[in-house]
Design a protein around this motif. Structure first.
Motif, PDB file in Angstrom:
ATOM      1  N   VAL A  31      -0.001  24.228 -19.131  1.00 20.59           N
ATOM      2  CA  VAL A  31       1.365  23.862 -19.803  1.00 20.59           C
ATOM      3  C   VAL A  31       1.357  24.700 -21.592  1.00 20.59           C
ATOM      4  O   VAL A  31       0.759  24.316 -22.330  1.00 20.59           O
ATOM      5  N   THR A  32       2.081  25.924 -21.996  1.00 16.76           N
ATOM      6  CA  THR A  32       2.446  26.125 -22.944  1.00 16.76           C
ATOM      7  C   THR A  32       3.524  26.289 -23.696  1.00 16.76           C
ATOM      8  O   THR A  32       3.446  26.277 -24.514  1.00 16.76           O
ATOM      9  N   GLN A  92       5.242  30.866 -14.731  1.00 17.40           N
ATOM     10  CA  GLN A  92       3.672  31.970 -15.178  1.00 17.40           C
ATOM     11  C   GLN A  92       4.307  32.827 -16.193  1.00 17.40           C
ATOM     12  O   GLN A  92       4.895  33.794 -15.802  1.00 17.40           O
ATOM     13  N   THR A  93       3.598  32.332 -17.155  1.00 18.43           N
ATOM     14  CA  THR A  93       3.923  33.994 -18.670  1.00 18.43           C
ATOM     15  C   THR A  93       2.718  33.851 -18.483  1.00 18.43           C
ATOM     16  O   THR A  93       2.912  34.659 -19.682  1.00 18.43           O
ATOM     17  N   GLY A  94       1.379  33.330 -18.690  1.00 15.70           N
ATOM     18  CA  GLY A  94       0.385  33.967 -18.789  1.00 15.70           C
ATOM     19  C   GLY A  94       0.051  33.045 -20.915  1.00 15.70           C
ATOM     20  O   GLY A  94       0.294  32.629 -20.882  1.00 15.70           O
ATOM     21  N   GLU A  95      -1.279  33.804 -20.684  1.00 15.62           N
ATOM     22  CA  GLU A  95      -1.815  32.924 -22.355  1.00 15.62           C
ATOM     23  C   GLU A  95      -1.678  33.453 -23.593  1.00 15.62           C
ATOM     24  O   GLU A  95      -1.501  35.000 -23.044  1.00 15.62           O
ATOM     25  N   PHE A  96      -0.784  32.669 -23.906  1.00 20.24           N
ATOM     26  CA  PHE A  96      -1.089  32.904 -25.191  1.00 20.24           C
ATOM     27  C   PHE A  96      -1.189  33.754 -26.063  1.00 20.24           C
ATOM     28  O   PHE A  96      -2.729  33.331 -25.983  1.00 20.24           O
ATOM     29  N   ARG A 230      11.652  50.030 -35.640  1.00 15.56           N
ATOM     30  CA  ARG A 230      13.169  48.791 -34.932  1.00 15.56           C
ATOM     31  C   ARG A 230      12.668  48.960 -33.025  1.00 15.56           C
ATOM     32  O   ARG A 230      12.596  49.567 -32.676  1.00 15.56           O
ATOM     33  N   PHE A 231      12.900  47.678 -33.012  1.00 15.88           N
ATOM     34  CA  PHE A 231      13.210  47.487 -31.417  1.00 15.88           C
ATOM     35  C   PHE A 231      13.849  45.846 -30.707  1.00 15.88           C
ATOM     36  O   PHE A 231      13.770  45.582 -31.947  1.00 15.88           O
ATOM     37  N   ASN A 232      15.039  46.526 -30.178  1.00 14.80           N
ATOM     38  CA  ASN A 232      15.754  45.203 -30.232  1.00 14.80           C
ATOM     39  C   ASN A 232      16.029  44.709 -29.012  1.00 14.80           C
ATOM     40  O   ASN A 232      15.577  45.009 -27.866  1.00 14.80           O
ATOM     41  N   ARG A 233      16.267  43.084 -29.313  1.00 15.99           N
ATOM     42  CA  ARG A 233      16.414  42.211 -28.259  1.00 15.99           C
ATOM     43  C   ARG A 233      16.905  41.377 -28.441  1.00 15.99           C
ATOM     44  O   ARG A 233      17.832  41.508 -29.320  1.00 15.99           O
ATOM     45  N   VAL A 234      17.398  40.190 -27.501  1.00 10.32           N
ATOM     46  CA  VAL A 234      18.024  38.828 -27.745  1.00 10.32           C
ATOM     47  C   VAL A 234      17.103  37.480 -27.281  1.00 10.32           C
ATOM     48  O   VAL A 234      16.064  37.420 -27.109  1.00 10.32           O
ATOM     49  N   ILE A 235      17.849  36.441 -28.123  1.00 12.88           N
ATOM     50  CA  ILE A 235      17.235  35.441 -28.619  1.00 12.88           C
ATOM     51  C   ILE A 235      17.340  34.524 -26.498  1.00 12.88           C
ATOM     52  O   ILE A 235      18.188  34.501 -26.053  1.00 12.88           O
ATOM     53  N   GLU A 236      16.616  34.644 -26.593  1.00 15.51           N
ATOM     54  CA  GLU A 236      16.271  33.596 -25.198  1.00 15.51           C
ATOM     55  C   GLU A 236      15.938  32.383 -25.082  1.00 15.51           C
ATOM     56  O   GLU A 236      16.830  32.036 -24.628  1.00 15.51           O
ATOM     57  N   ASP A 237      16.147  31.855 -26.415  1.00 18.45           N
ATOM     58  CA  ASP A 237      15.156  30.250 -26.361  1.00 18.45           C
ATOM     59  C   ASP A 237      15.723  30.098 -28.441  1.00 18.45           C
ATOM     60  O   ASP A 237      15.022  30.922 -28.669  1.00 18.45           O
ATOM     61  N   ASN A 238      16.700  29.300 -28.612  1.00 22.02           N
ATOM     62  CA  ASN A 238      16.541  28.704 -29.860  1.00 22.02           C
ATOM     63  C   ASN A 238      15.684  27.868 -30.848  1.00 22.02           C
ATOM     64  O   ASN A 238      15.290  27.843 -31.674  1.00 22.02           O
ATOM     65  N   GLU A 239      14.984  27.033 -29.485  1.00 21.95           N
ATOM     66  CA  GLU A 239      13.962  26.266 -29.701  1.00 21.95           C
ATOM     67  C   GLU A 239      13.075  25.599 -29.334  1.00 21.95           C
ATOM     68  O   GLU A 239      13.032  24.967 -28.475  1.00 21.95           O
ATOM     69  N   ALA A 240      12.359  27.073 -29.159  1.00 24.23           N
ATOM     70  CA  ALA A 240      10.781  26.606 -28.211  1.00 24.23           C
ATOM     71  C   ALA A 240       9.649  26.214 -28.549  1.00 24.23           C
ATOM     72  O   ALA A 240       9.634  26.891 -29.450  1.00 24.23           O
ATOM     73  N   PRO A 241       9.136  25.609 -27.746  1.00 20.76           N
ATOM     74  CA  PRO A 241       7.537  25.360 -28.135  1.00 20.76           C
ATOM     75  C   PRO A 241       7.004  25.638 -27.774  1.00 20.76           C
ATOM     76  O   PRO A 241       6.997  26.570 -26.863  1.00 20.76           O
ATOM     77  N   LEU A 242       5.516  26.110 -27.857  1.00 21.14           N
ATOM     78  CA  LEU A 242       5.052  26.650 -27.457  1.00 21.14           C
ATOM     79  C   LEU A 242       3.508  25.586 -27.648  1.00 21.14           C
ATOM     80  O   LEU A 242       2.959  25.855 -29.111  1.00 21.14           O
ATOM     81  N   ASN A 243       2.283  25.422 -26.650  1.00 22.38           N
ATOM     82  CA  ASN A 243       1.160  24.559 -26.634  1.00 22.38           C
ATOM     83  C   ASN A 243      -0.264  26.058 -26.952  1.00 22.38           C
ATOM     84  O   ASN A 243       0.099  26.399 -25.746  1.00 22.38           O
TER      85      ASN A 243
END
Length: 304
Positions: A31-32, A92-96, A230-243
């Motif tokens: 779990v990441t 599944q998001t893969g290894e950080f 410059r590369f544009n994106r939108v915020i997917e999460d405002n408080e994401a934890p990461l392991n």
């Protein structure tokens, strides 16, 4: 976003924070991250929110001890006194990986693995500093299991190159809320935070925190070497934890992945070119950003 939805997201984020450490321990190093997002079936999002477990690899339940199998839902007491079943989602998001790549402008002189300069700052005495990640500027120190540096406390000189200049690590830390470093570049030197597309960073302020759930889907601009600007994106999460293997981070900003090796430390801007944060790294699906309001609390300096 409806007020009830904002409140629900905020409550579930608080619930995750309370259980984060025990869930990491219970469900294993696969779990990441654990966060709030809409339940997804395939690539289609449902119309309700779930507790999402990001994992390096999805595993069959037969391959896991029973205690490590993530339940289909959690039974949670809400502030209104009602008990609700909140579904889970495993993605599944893969290894950080921290973004490091040869030939980018900022590197630890001891190791030579580069990242990117995020921002130029100065103190009240017109000393100028470059902002980047600690894992970029102090990788050699991290290899020695040193996750904090402060030259004013007697730590020995540590050289860092930024572009064609040689600077000295001034202060830095890697901890659950931060991965940042200041590199001292000199005093009374003429520099600016001009952007490669001719714009300038807004130096009158920055995006304050905590970043609210309403910020989700808000546009942001990342200035990253791998995209030549410059590369544009939108915020997917405002408080994401990461392991990660090195640190368990909390309260990161998350966008769909758009960064590569060498982009660590890159500046991220929101509306009116206000500073939102700097790039930390990415897994296969998302790029993670250290919020600047946390950095400013640690380094209360002026944006040039």
């Amino acid at each position: 976003m409806h007020t009830n939805t904002k409140n629900k997201i905020a409550f579930l984020q608080r619930h995750i924070k309370r259980h984060l450490t025990s869930w990491y321990k219970k469900y294993g190093e696969n779990v990441t991250g654990i966060r709030v997002d809409k339940k997804r079936k395939g690539k289609k999002a449902k119309n309700y929110y779930s507790i999402v477990f990001n994992v390096v690899k999805k595993l069959n339940g037969n391959d896991l001890p029973a205690k490590q199998i993530i339940p289909k839902f959690f039974d949670i007491n809400f502030p209104d006194g009602k008990r609700r079943k909140i579904k889970t989602d495993v993605r599944q998001t893969g290894e950080f990986n921290f973004h490091l790549r040869i030939m980018d402008p900022v590197r630890d002189e001891e190791t030579g693995n580069p990242g990117a300069l995020g921002l130029l700052l100065k103190d009240g005495r017109d000393n100028v500093y470059g902002l980047t990640n600690y894992h970029v500027a102090a990788e050699h120190l991290m290899q020695q299991q040193r996750f904090f540096y402060d030259v004013t406390q007697g730590d020995p000189r540590h050289d860092v190159s930024i572009g064609g200049s040689l600077g000295r690590l001034f202060k830095g830390t890697m901890e659950p809320e931060l991965d940042v470093a200041l590199v001292f570049l000199g005093s009374f030197i003429s520099v600016s935070n001009a952007l490669p597309d001719g714009r300038s960073v807004n130096n009158t302020g920055f995006i304050p925190g905590p970043i609210p759930p309403a910020a989700r889907n808000s546009p942001v601009a990342l200035y990253i070497p791998s995209r030549n600007g410059r590369f544009n994106r939108v915020i997917e999460d405002n408080e994401a934890p990461l392991n990660t293997r090195i640190m368990r981070f909390i309260e990161l900003i998350m966008v769909k992945r758009c960064t590569r090796g060498g982009d660590s430390g890159s500046i991220v801007l929101a509306g009116n070119n206000l500073v939102l944060g700097i790039v930390l790294g990415a897994d296969d699906e998302f790029t993670y950003i250290v919020p600047y309001y946390k950095i400013h609390k640690f380094f209360p300096l002026q944006i040039i």
